[in-house]
Scaffold this motif. Structure first.
Motif: not given
Length: 91
Positions: A38-49
């Protein structure tokens, strides 16, 4: 603290796809995928179940997952709530 011994501690997004919920926190977890936050920055994403948004303890909603028919097989084998009663209704 010794240099080059500790993993990189950085901002990471954890995403619960089942609940459609994501949150930004700091972690050492690694991921090749990224997401724009939301802040316009790009972050690594980890999907959790499962997360606090989808866990029955936090939501108060119990769910029965019976993909193999175990409940039905148990009721056939040992009788369900109306087993042994004429008409099948409550006593």
């Amino acid at each position: 603290m010794q240099q080059d011994k500790h993993p990189d501690y950085r901002a990471v997004v954890f995403r619960d796809r089942a609940a459609g919920y994501a949150f930004l926190t700091r972690s050492t977890a690694q991921s090749e995928q990224t997401i724009e936050w939301d802040d316009g920055e790009t972050y690594p994403v980890i999907d959790v179940e499962i997360s606090s948004e989808s866990h029955p303890f936090y939501t108060g909603k119990a769910r029965t997952v019976d993909s193999e028919g175990r409940v039905a097989r148990f009721e056939r084998r040992f009788g369900g709530p109306d087993a042994g009663r004429p008409g099948g209704g409550p006593a």
